[in-house]
Design an enzyme around this catalytic site. Structure first.
Site, PDB file in Angstrom:
ATOM      1  N   HIS A  76      -5.456   3.156  10.936  1.00 42.09           N
ATOM      2  CA  HIS A  76      -4.247   4.878  11.164  1.00 42.09           C
ATOM      3  C   HIS A  76      -3.313   4.615  10.202  1.00 42.09           C
ATOM      4  O   HIS A  76      -2.803   3.043  10.245  1.00 42.09           O
ATOM      5  CB  HIS A  76      -3.508   4.789  12.770  1.00 42.09           C
ATOM      6  CG  HIS A  76      -2.535   5.547  13.248  1.00 42.09           C
ATOM      7  ND1 HIS A  76      -1.223   4.685  13.203  1.00 42.09           N
ATOM      8  CD2 HIS A  76      -2.235   6.808  13.368  1.00 42.09           C
ATOM      9  CE1 HIS A  76      -0.334   5.533  13.907  1.00 42.09           C
ATOM     10  NE2 HIS A  76      -1.274   6.724  12.939  1.00 42.09           N
ATOM     11  N   ARG A 100       5.597  10.571   8.200  1.00 43.24           N
ATOM     12  CA  ARG A 100       6.783  11.923   8.724  1.00 43.24           C
ATOM     13  C   ARG A 100       8.511  12.203   7.425  1.00 43.24           C
ATOM     14  O   ARG A 100       9.049  10.652   8.214  1.00 43.24           O
ATOM     15  CB  ARG A 100       6.617  11.923  10.112  1.00 43.24           C
ATOM     16  CG  ARG A 100       7.038  11.273  11.023  1.00 43.24           C
ATOM     17  CD  ARG A 100       6.686  11.341  12.118  1.00 43.24           C
ATOM     18  NE  ARG A 100       6.764  10.071  12.945  1.00 43.24           N
ATOM     19  CZ  ARG A 100       6.640   9.001  13.032  1.00 43.24           C
ATOM     20  NH1 ARG A 100       5.336   8.473  12.827  1.00 43.24           N
ATOM     21  NH2 ARG A 100       7.042   7.873  14.149  1.00 43.24           N
TER      22      ARG A 100
END
Length: 295
Positions: free
Chosen positions: A97, A101
């Site tokens: 993963h 952001r």
């Protein structure tokens, strides 16, 4: 971030002859913006790989974003980022993963608040020390130009964040996790964010190359499906990105892209002592100092 999404998708596609990512462009119903979701499924290496870009706007930050920062309550926002989850077919290849952001809150104010967050982590089904060391060595390389304690700080944060509290176990072997990054300035923080994104492929794909052709059978596949249950539990119960997407009216297909296509649970299952499956618990899960440099 759009360029990073392109580069990662191209790197993953090189492992799948004749397979390409399917792309969906979507609009955010909760206030504006949208994104493009890309998923490659039913491959010979990737059972499901999703690499998403989103840039959404809203009139009020959801609870997942303000729980630890109450001063943001009621502010409008913009959020953009790249998020990926890769579920391999071969149980000897770990799931991985990554997320990066950027948030801006109070965009209508003279002094809007901004911050960066993200990281990457590795979730093996069978442990290999050389893979975990390579993963953390690359994570160390992400951080080495940004301060002597950056790797150890964000590694510790990752171990603590990706912890399944009701199971009292880490999701995998960790990596890096950071949030609320806004110092010393925008340019330096964005430089660190880019370092995280640019190091994902060299962190993950060498591990894939070592493991993707290893032979496996029903036993290994059953164990992989069982351990995937832990991934589902964490993402649906604790993951702040999943909660943010659901609370902000995000696109449900893109939010739940992180879930594996097949998964299994067993009641009160404990692997046999001294088995390869038990080795994962005994020697890989939990906060470990893989490089001898972490606190």
């Amino acid at each position: 971030m759009l360029g990073l999404q392109d580069r990662i998708c191209l790197a993953l596609q090189e492992h799948e002859a004749g397979k390409q990512f399917l792309e969906d462009a979507w609009e955010h119903a909760g206030g504006g913006g949208g994104g493009r979701s890309r998923v490659l499924s039913a491959g010979t290496v990737w059972e499901q790989a999703g690499v998403n870009f989103s840039h959404v706007k809203g009139q009020q930050l959801p609870a997942a974003a303000t729980a630890k920062r109450p001063e943001l309550t009621g502010l409008n926002f913009e959020a953009l980022g790249v998020s990926l989850v890769i579920h391999p077919l071969n149980p000897y290849v770990p799931t991985s993963h990554m997320n990066i952001r950027c948030f801006v809150a109070g965009t209508d104010r003279a002094d809007p608040l901004w911050w960066f967050g993200g990281g990457f982590d590795l979730t093996p089904y069978y442990g290999f020390r050389e893979d975990a060391v390579h993963w953390h060595k690359t994570a160390f390389d992400v951080c080495k130009d940004f301060g002597d304690d950056v790797y150890s700080h964000y590694k510790k944060w990752c171990d603590e964040y990706f912890f399944i509290r009701h199971r009292k176990e880490t999701r995998g072997v960790g990596g890096l996790f950071f949030d609320d990054l806004s110092t010393p300035n925008f340019e330096r923080c964005f430089e660190f964010l880019r370092s995280v994104g640019d190091h994902f492929v060299p962190a993950y794909l060498p591990i894939v190359e070592r493991r993707k052709l290893m032979e496996f059978g029903e036993r290994e596949r059953d164990w992989q499906l069982y351990r995937r249950g832990r991934y589902v539990e964490f993402n649906l119960v604790y993951d702040r990105g999943t909660l943010f997407g659901l609370q902000s009216g995000g696109r449900i297909e893109s939010i739940l892209m992180s879930l594996p296509p097949l998964v299994a649970w067993r009641y009160n299952y404990v692997p046999q002592p001294d088995s390869p499956e038990a080795d994962l618990y005994d020697n890989f899960l939990g906060a470990r100092d893989w490089l001898g440099v972490a606190d």
